[in-house]
Design a protein around this motif. Structure first.
Motif, PDB file in Angstrom:
ATOM      1  N   ARG A  81      -1.204   4.635  21.138  1.00 14.19           N
ATOM      2  CA  ARG A  81      -1.290   5.516  19.970  1.00 14.19           C
ATOM      3  C   ARG A  81      -1.073   6.979  20.313  1.00 14.19           C
ATOM      4  N   ASP A  82      -1.133   7.332  21.586  1.00 12.76           N
ATOM      5  CA  ASP A  82      -0.824   8.723  21.935  1.00 12.76           C
ATOM      6  C   ASP A  82       0.692   8.939  22.037  1.00 12.76           C
ATOM      7  N   LEU A  83       1.457   7.855  22.039  1.00 11.76           N
ATOM      8  CA  LEU A  83       2.910   7.982  22.144  1.00 11.76           C
ATOM      9  C   LEU A  83       3.628   7.740  20.819  1.00 11.76           C
ATOM     10  N   MET A  84       3.014   6.960  19.953  1.00 18.09           N
ATOM     11  CA  MET A  84       3.644   6.626  18.675  1.00 18.09           C
ATOM     12  C   MET A  84       2.634   6.752  17.550  1.00 18.09           C
ATOM     13  N   SER A  85       3.112   7.156  16.385  1.00 18.46           N
ATOM     14  CA  SER A  85       2.231   7.234  15.222  1.00 18.46           C
ATOM     15  C   SER A  85       1.956   5.824  14.698  1.00 18.46           C
ATOM     16  N   LEU A  86       0.916   5.695  13.894  1.00 13.29           N
ATOM     17  CA  LEU A  86       0.596   4.384  13.326  1.00 13.29           C
ATOM     18  C   LEU A  86       1.697   3.889  12.400  1.00 13.29           C
ATOM     19  N   GLU A  87       2.376   4.810  11.719  1.00 11.13           N
ATOM     20  CA  GLU A  87       3.480   4.406  10.854  1.00 11.13           C
ATOM     21  C   GLU A  87       4.620   3.834  11.701  1.00 11.13           C
ATOM     22  N   GLU A  88       4.878   4.491  12.839  1.00 10.21           N
ATOM     23  CA  GLU A  88       5.927   4.000  13.743  1.00 10.21           C
ATOM     24  C   GLU A  88       5.541   2.636  14.331  1.00 10.21           C
ATOM     25  N   ILE A  89       4.269   2.496  14.701  1.00 13.16           N
ATOM     26  CA  ILE A  89       3.784   1.227  15.252  1.00 13.16           C
ATOM     27  C   ILE A  89       3.947   0.114  14.211  1.00 13.16           C
ATOM     28  N   GLY A  90       3.639   0.446  12.946  1.00 10.13           N
ATOM     29  CA  GLY A  90       3.785  -0.532  11.871  1.00 10.13           C
ATOM     30  C   GLY A  90       5.237  -0.948  11.680  1.00 10.13           C
ATOM     31  N   TRP A  91       6.140   0.056  11.652  1.00 11.77           N
ATOM     32  CA  TRP A  91       7.568  -0.267  11.514  1.00 11.77           C
ATOM     33  C   TRP A  91       7.994  -1.195  12.644  1.00 11.77           C
ATOM     34  N   LYS A  92       7.628  -0.799  13.862  1.00 12.01           N
ATOM     35  CA  LYS A  92       8.107  -1.566  15.028  1.00 12.01           C
ATOM     36  C   LYS A  92       7.565  -2.995  15.007  1.00 12.01           C
ATOM     37  N   ALA A  93       6.299  -3.148  14.634  1.00 10.55           N
ATOM     38  CA  ALA A  93       5.705  -4.489  14.576  1.00 10.55           C
ATOM     39  C   ALA A  93       6.489  -5.376  13.615  1.00 10.55           C
ATOM     40  N   VAL A 117      -4.462  -7.514  10.848  1.00 14.33           N
ATOM     41  CA  VAL A 117      -4.852  -6.307  11.588  1.00 14.33           C
ATOM     42  C   VAL A 117      -6.293  -6.463  12.056  1.00 14.33           C
ATOM     43  N   CYS A 118      -6.509  -6.370  13.349  1.00 10.05           N
ATOM     44  CA  CYS A 118      -7.855  -6.289  13.921  1.00 10.05           C
ATOM     45  C   CYS A 118      -8.031  -4.841  14.349  1.00 10.05           C
ATOM     46  N   ALA A 119      -8.990  -4.166  13.727  1.00 10.98           N
ATOM     47  CA  ALA A 119      -9.087  -2.719  13.917  1.00 10.98           C
ATOM     48  C   ALA A 119     -10.444  -2.322  14.470  1.00 10.98           C
ATOM     49  N   PRO A 120     -10.457  -1.382  15.414  1.00 11.23           N
ATOM     50  CA  PRO A 120     -11.722  -0.936  15.999  1.00 11.23           C
ATOM     51  C   PRO A 120     -12.505  -0.028  15.063  1.00 11.23           C
ATOM     52  N   ALA A 121     -13.781   0.130  15.350  1.00  7.91           N
ATOM     53  CA  ALA A 121     -14.626   1.061  14.603  1.00  7.91           C
ATOM     54  C   ALA A 121     -13.957   2.435  14.643  1.00  7.91           C
ATOM     55  N   GLY A 122     -14.002   3.140  13.546  1.00  5.71           N
ATOM     56  CA  GLY A 122     -13.410   4.476  13.506  1.00  5.71           C
ATOM     57  C   GLY A 122     -11.979   4.470  13.003  1.00  5.71           C
ATOM     58  N   PHE A 123     -11.408   3.290  12.838  1.00  2.46           N
ATOM     59  CA  PHE A 123     -10.063   3.188  12.267  1.00  2.46           C
ATOM     60  C   PHE A 123     -10.218   3.451  10.768  1.00  2.46           C
ATOM     61  N   SER A 124      -9.702   4.595  10.338  1.00  2.00           N
ATOM     62  CA  SER A 124     -10.018   5.079   8.989  1.00  2.00           C
ATOM     63  C   SER A 124      -9.120   4.474   7.926  1.00  2.00           C
ATOM     64  N   GLN A 125      -9.495   4.739   6.693  1.00  2.00           N
ATOM     65  CA  GLN A 125      -8.672   4.344   5.550  1.00  2.00           C
ATOM     66  C   GLN A 125      -7.262   4.917   5.686  1.00  2.00           C
ATOM     67  N   ASN A 126      -7.160   6.183   6.134  1.00  2.23           N
ATOM     68  CA  ASN A 126      -5.844   6.792   6.327  1.00  2.23           C
ATOM     69  C   ASN A 126      -5.071   6.125   7.450  1.00  2.23           C
ATOM     70  N   ASP A 127      -5.793   5.682   8.485  1.00  3.63           N
ATOM     71  CA  ASP A 127      -5.134   4.960   9.575  1.00  3.63           C
ATOM     72  C   ASP A 127      -4.534   3.657   9.056  1.00  3.63           C
ATOM     73  N   PHE A 128      -5.335   2.915   8.287  1.00  2.00           N
ATOM     74  CA  PHE A 128      -4.833   1.668   7.695  1.00  2.00           C
ATOM     75  C   PHE A 128      -3.600   1.964   6.837  1.00  2.00           C
ATOM     76  N   ARG A 129      -3.710   3.033   6.054  1.00  2.00           N
ATOM     77  CA  ARG A 129      -2.624   3.375   5.154  1.00  2.00           C
ATOM     78  C   ARG A 129      -1.330   3.657   5.928  1.00  2.00           C
ATOM     79  N   SER A 130      -1.422   4.439   6.992  1.00  2.00           N
ATOM     80  CA  SER A 130      -0.226   4.762   7.781  1.00  2.00           C
ATOM     81  C   SER A 130       0.387   3.496   8.376  1.00  2.00           C
ATOM     82  N   LEU A 131      -0.479   2.655   8.915  1.00  2.00           N
ATOM     83  CA  LEU A 131      -0.010   1.422   9.540  1.00  2.00           C
ATOM     84  C   LEU A 131       0.708   0.537   8.525  1.00  2.00           C
TER      85      LEU A 131
END
Lengths: 340, 340
Positions: free
Chosen positions: B64-76, B98-112
């Motif tokens: 996640r430090d190399l790619m945004s969640l939106e990019e990760i979603g596209w690539k997946a 999606v299996c998401a860790p604690a702290g994965f926010s609503q905005n994170d889900f949205r981007s993904l």
């Protein structure tokens, strides 16, 4: 839970307070991706094909100190097949993804896949693919593809006021089995299906209610509503009520609860009805059926009818509970176990 | 990689040394579960339906430090659709877990989900379901269901001596893009598709080669062999050779490598051919086509033919490499990147 669940968002305000965080998230996801097909235990992707997917994460859905890998494999497959049962479908193909941590040995993989394979064989499902990868945490993701039953397809929608609410098996037993495992009674079991213990068996070795669902659809065709109670009977009732914009009257005294469940609940100092409503993981079917059809079917006796009546569908906007005829406190969804 | 890959175990001993741990595991799994359907980029579960599943785990498949969640979603999503392209199919439905860790926010889900949805929309695929759950580590598991193309279905089998080995696009660029990201050049990009950089774009925003696969199957019908080079060109060549019990002669000089890839390889002090063969994640198609069919198609020019020839299929039992006509060292599969 399947992403498909709980998605038919109705405006009946009485149900809003019964929504879980999980359900709200699903509604958000539908907005982000435009997922109009998201809507039930399975996605019906053609007039003939059902698909459902389930993820199981170590520490969230299972603990390896409480269950063997073979048991975890069986349960992962059974839970997935239960989603096909919830639509009265015939499961055909299973796709298995395993994300495994360092140190997960060849024998570990073998045990896990043998458990999955054992369940698949019992229900005549072919394992047709999947993926394996490294991870920090053991994670399984299973996808099942099935056919719509030749007699019809039962979804969560299709209930109407006056229908009888029916259910298979018994409720709360899986939660009782979990209590036994957590209380250190795991060592007492001597076989993978719970060693003759009904409650341990229900928790460790759940059986998808496929033949029961096929009996139902044989009586109803596509008329009526059905789902599996993976997240507890209370959740199932709420989902069915929301999906149909109806109310319900449920008699708690008629919810089937096994004697062993009651005994363990007494040991635990818990009302067994709470376990039945909120414990989850019973994987029993809950449906709504036309009262006349039910009346006829009931006459055939329990050998030809695996369902019992637990309430009726009303034209109200709430789920009203009674206990042996007297009004009981309303559902308290905060007691539900949530994986998110 | 898909569990379906690499499963047609042949006895050609020359390939045994080219087997990865991943491939050996797949053969074991087939034994444990009796998975006779396991066998290609997708499972062909009826004469009309293709299914493939892919898992992506944080720290293993993406950072996640190399790619945004939106990019990760596209690539997946793109990687999953590429498996349908590998059978020349038409992707229809995507199931997203999606299996998401604690702290994965609503905005994170949205981007993904927006990244996943963006790719799905571009290739006219419906998101039809999935699952969400808690975990310690971000993990995505996607399942795509597609239709067999009306002109036919191309599998890994179907190559014969004398066929021409052909490929789309260029190789090594995704590995070059990863090198740029790891070297801290990520901040230079100003848009989600790599900001005009071919190599970053190939790594971050891969395109499933669907239209290219459909052009091929339009020329060949079900004759010939096809797969996607998700784990590198070398791996694709080995899989195609094993699945058909054939040998290959490949001219390294004819492998398409972009000028930017060569430039970055020079910066990194690496032979760009190594990145092309072993870097992986190019998601280009590699196939085998009848020489006469190829000869005719080639005349139509590159506008009507997105493939280039890189070698020929032989009746040998090994993959022989040349570099500008001279014998080159054999494949070294230890250079491949493995997710297991």
């Amino acid at each position: 839970m399947a992403l498909g669940q709980d998605s038919t968002m109705k405006t009946a305000s009485s149900f809003a307070e019964l929504l879980t965080g999980e359900q709200k998230m699903i509604d958000s996801i539908k907005g982000w991706v435009g997922g109009s097909l998201i809507g039930d235990d399975c996605a019906l992707i053609s007039s003939q094909t059902l698909v459902s997917t389930d993820a199981l994460v170590e520490g969230v859905h299972f603990r390896r100190d409480l269950m063997s890998l073979e048991e975890i494999g069986w349960k992962a497959a059974a839970v997935n097949l239960s989603d096909i049962a919830a639509m009265a479908g015939r499961p055909r193909y299973l796709f298995v993804t395993v994300c495994a941590p360092a140190g997960f040995s060849q024998n570990d993989f073998r045990s896990l896949y043998e458990g999955i394979g054992s369940c698949a064989r019992q229900f005549r499902v072919s394992i047709a693919g999947g993926d394996i990868t490294a991870s920090d945490q053991l994670m399984l993701s299973l996808t099942v593809i099935g056919d719509v039953h030749e007699n019809g397809c039962l979804t969560r929608s299709g209930a109407k006021p006056g229908d009888v609410i029916i259910a298979t098996g018994d409720f709360g037993a899986s939660r009782a089995g979990l209590w036994q495992l957590l209380a250190g009674e795991a060592s007492k079991r001597n076989s993978k299906d719970g060693g003759g213990s009904h409650t341990l068996g229900k928790h460790i070795h759940p059986m998808p209610r496929l033949s029961e669902a096929w009996m139902l659809v044989g009586k109803t065709g596509s008329a009526g509503a059905l789902m599996d109670a993976s997240d507890g009977l209370a959740d199932a009732l709420v989902q069915l009520a929301r999906a149909n914009s109806v109310g319900m009257m449920v008699e708690l005294g008629s919810i089937p609860i096994d004697a062993q469940t009651k005994k363990i609940a007494a040991q635990a100092g818990v009302d067994p009805v709470d376990w039945a409503l909120y414990g989850g993981e019973d994987y029993e079917l809950v449906g709504c059926i036309d009262a006349n059809v039910w009346g006829e079917w009931r006459k055939e006796g329990s050998k030809n009818n695996p369902f019992v009546p637990i309430g009726i569908v009303t034209d109200g906007v709430s789920i009203d509970l009674t206990r042996y005829g007297s009004p009981a406190p309303p559902l308290d969804m905060s007691k539900c176990f949530q994986h998110l």
